[in-house]
Design a protein around this motif. Structure first.
Motif, mmCIF file in Angstrom:
data_model
loop_
_atom_site.group_PDB
_atom_site.id
_atom_site.type_symbol
_atom_site.label_atom_id
_atom_site.label_comp_id
_atom_site.label_asym_id
_atom_site.label_seq_id
_atom_site.Cartn_x
_atom_site.Cartn_y
_atom_site.Cartn_z
ATOM 1 N N LEU A 187 -9.769 4.577 1.923
ATOM 2 C CA LEU A 187 -8.324 4.633 2.128
ATOM 3 C C LEU A 187 -7.986 5.448 3.377
ATOM 4 O O LEU A 187 -7.150 5.056 4.195
ATOM 5 C CB LEU A 187 -7.643 5.237 0.900
ATOM 6 N N ILE A 188 -8.638 6.595 3.522
ATOM 7 C CA ILE A 188 -8.383 7.452 4.686
ATOM 8 C C ILE A 188 -8.766 6.717 5.972
ATOM 9 O O ILE A 188 -8.004 6.687 6.944
ATOM 10 C CB ILE A 188 -9.167 8.776 4.561
ATOM 11 N N GLU A 189 -9.941 6.107 5.965
ATOM 12 C CA GLU A 189 -10.403 5.403 7.161
ATOM 13 C C GLU A 189 -9.515 4.203 7.484
ATOM 14 O O GLU A 189 -9.213 3.943 8.660
ATOM 15 C CB GLU A 189 -11.851 4.956 6.966
ATOM 16 N N LYS A 190 -9.098 3.480 6.457
ATOM 17 C CA LYS A 190 -8.242 2.312 6.679
ATOM 18 C C LYS A 190 -6.895 2.720 7.262
ATOM 19 O O LYS A 190 -6.388 2.082 8.206
ATOM 20 C CB LYS A 190 -8.035 1.561 5.369
ATOM 21 N N ALA A 191 -6.299 3.773 6.694
ATOM 22 C CA ALA A 191 -4.999 4.229 7.183
ATOM 23 C C ALA A 191 -5.080 4.642 8.649
ATOM 24 O O ALA A 191 -4.177 4.349 9.447
ATOM 25 C CB ALA A 191 -4.500 5.386 6.325
ATOM 26 N N LYS A 202 -5.904 -2.065 2.534
ATOM 27 C CA LYS A 202 -4.796 -2.205 3.476
ATOM 28 C C LYS A 202 -3.491 -2.483 2.738
ATOM 29 O O LYS A 202 -2.427 -1.950 3.081
ATOM 30 C CB LYS A 202 -5.092 -3.329 4.465
ATOM 31 N N MET A 203 -3.564 -3.329 1.698
ATOM 32 C CA MET A 203 -2.372 -3.649 0.913
ATOM 33 C C MET A 203 -1.780 -2.404 0.256
ATOM 34 O O MET A 203 -0.551 -2.248 0.185
ATOM 35 C CB MET A 203 -2.719 -4.680 -0.161
ATOM 36 N N VAL A 204 -2.644 -1.509 -0.235
ATOM 37 C CA VAL A 204 -2.175 -0.279 -0.867
ATOM 38 C C VAL A 204 -1.377 0.553 0.127
ATOM 39 O O VAL A 204 -0.297 1.072 -0.192
ATOM 40 C CB VAL A 204 -3.357 0.531 -1.434
ATOM 41 N N VAL A 205 -1.889 0.674 1.343
ATOM 42 C CA VAL A 205 -1.180 1.426 2.382
ATOM 43 C C VAL A 205 0.150 0.750 2.699
ATOM 44 O O VAL A 205 1.198 1.415 2.787
ATOM 45 C CB VAL A 205 -2.037 1.543 3.654
ATOM 46 N N PRO A 262 2.519 -6.778 1.052
ATOM 47 C CA PRO A 262 1.067 -6.875 1.251
ATOM 48 C C PRO A 262 0.699 -8.088 2.094
ATOM 49 O O PRO A 262 1.295 -9.155 1.968
ATOM 50 C CB PRO A 262 0.519 -6.997 -0.178
ATOM 51 N N ASP A 263 -0.282 -7.896 2.963
ATOM 52 C CA ASP A 263 -0.748 -8.952 3.859
ATOM 53 C C ASP A 263 -1.923 -9.681 3.210
ATOM 54 O O ASP A 263 -2.959 -9.067 2.939
ATOM 55 C CB ASP A 263 -1.173 -8.321 5.184
ATOM 56 N N PHE A 264 -1.766 -10.995 2.973
ATOM 57 C CA PHE A 264 -2.811 -11.778 2.315
ATOM 58 C C PHE A 264 -3.673 -12.565 3.303
ATOM 59 O O PHE A 264 -4.358 -13.513 2.909
ATOM 60 C CB PHE A 264 -2.194 -12.707 1.273
#
Length: 368
Positions: free
Chosen positions: A17-21, A293-296, A304-306
């Motif tokens: 999550l940290i890296e994705k954000a 990514k959707m969570v962020v 959310p981007d699908f």
């Protein structure tokens, strides 16, 4: 202009999550008790504050001016996430919904009220006479507010239930336990992302555990080998249950059992993505969807981007519990290294000490 995102938790589970954000352009502000976890080093800003110190975290988030707050794979973090989100008028779920999602007694009551299929359950209080409960055996005794297989016991009589109550209660934050009907059947979990009250199905995982007495998870497979008809039935049941729990925004992880006759019962639902690399890794590999990514996105008020980020393929996470598991893992590394996607962690000092999911020896993800 970069935006400030608060993340609750700094363990290896929060690392994706940290890296994705950060890749998405957010400045990450990570809150957790200082424990030299990997997230402490990766975060743009780290605050050595326990994730349960919600008032303190709220004060700092107000000073920072965050655009969203989130966490993955932690029921305890959900309480602080939604508390701060509600106080700052950010996307999240209500405090009432949070109670239903983090306390199994309140969850069972919500399911009972809304006719969602779940096991018969009783709260065991000091004055409860277990012998008088309408409960068949075997049964399960477990804390009202823990996850990760902590404090779970399978019992075969009221006398056994009495014996394990103290141990189970010691694992509960609020010091309360339930006794529940033991549900036969295969275990699965279901991942959804919700946005403004709409629920979007992502994946179903087949789960394997050690069985009694502690039911520690040993392996997860995606996609689960289920028929189209069964998948549609599961989607309908879980979508209704998410409404019962008033989950409107963010990830959810629903654990179910299906018996030989195709009957489904909901074991529990968490308002967060599945741990054990289910949400952070398996969903993306097996569906192509970037769940993290959707969570962020949802936490910041965006849909959310699908868009698929990879070509899907079957995958599994495997947990090392003993020397035999390590030998099989070493053999795989030699004979089929191309099947190993990543090694999540490896802690051989835990050999012979595994009592729940928090102290397993290791984990790796492989192509099936």
């Amino acid at each position: 202009m970069k935006k400030n995102l608060a993340i609750i938790g700094a363990s290896y589970l929060q690392l994706p999550l940290i890296e994705k954000a950060k890749k998405m352009g957010y400045i990450t502000h990570v809150f957790a008790w200082a424990a030299n976890d990997v997230g402490e080093k990766v975060a743009d800003y780290f605050y050595p504050i326990s994730i349960i110190e919600k008032e303190c975290i709220l004060e700092i988030c107000r000073e920072i001016g965050i655009c969203g707050i989130c966490s993955i794979a932690s029921d305890l973090a959900v309480i602080t996430v939604n508390y701060v989100a509600e106080k700052m008028n950010l996307p999240g779920n209500t405090i009432e919904s949070t109670g239903k999602c983090t306390n199994k007694y309140l969850m069972r009551k919500a399911f009972e009220l809304n006719d969602d299929p779940s096991p018969k359950s009783y709260l065991l209080e000091a004055e409860t006479d277990i012998n008088l409960l309408d409960m068949s055996y075997p049964a399960i005794v477990k804390p009202t507010d823990r996850s990760g297989s902590r404090g779970i016991y399978k019992v075969n009589s009221p006398e056994e239930a009495e014996l394990v109550m103290k141990a189970s209660k010691s694992e509960s934050f609020e010091g309360k336990v339930l006794i529940e009907e033991f549900v036969e059947g295969k275990e699965y979990s279901v991942e959804h992302i919700s946005y403004e009250g709409r629920h979007y199905f992502l994946a179903i995982t087949q789960k394997y555990t050690t069985g009694a007495p502690h039911f520690i998870e040993t392996r997860h497979i995606e996609p689960a080998p289920l028929s189209y008809i069964m998948i549609e039935k599961i989607k309908q049941i879980i979508s209704h249950a998410l409404d019962s729990l008033e989950i409107n925004n963010g990830a959810s992880h629903s654990e179910i059992k299906i018996d030989n006759d195709g009957n489904i019962k909901i074991i529990e639902i968490g308002a967060r993505m599945g741990g054990d690399c289910i949400g952070s890794d398996l969903v993306e590999y097996s569906t192509g969807y970037d769940f993290v990514k959707m969570v962020v996105q949802v936490s910041c008020g965006d849909p959310p981007d699908f868009t698929k980020v990879c070509n899907p393929f079957p995958v599994e996470s495997v947990f090392l519990m003993n020397k035999q598991d390590i030998e099989m893992f070493n053999k795989l590394k030699i004979e089929h290294p191309e099947k190993i996607i990543r090694i999540v962690y490896y802690e051989p000092e835990n050999i012979g000490k595994t009592t729940d999911s928090s102290n397993r020896v290791g984990c790796y993800i492989r192509k099936i």
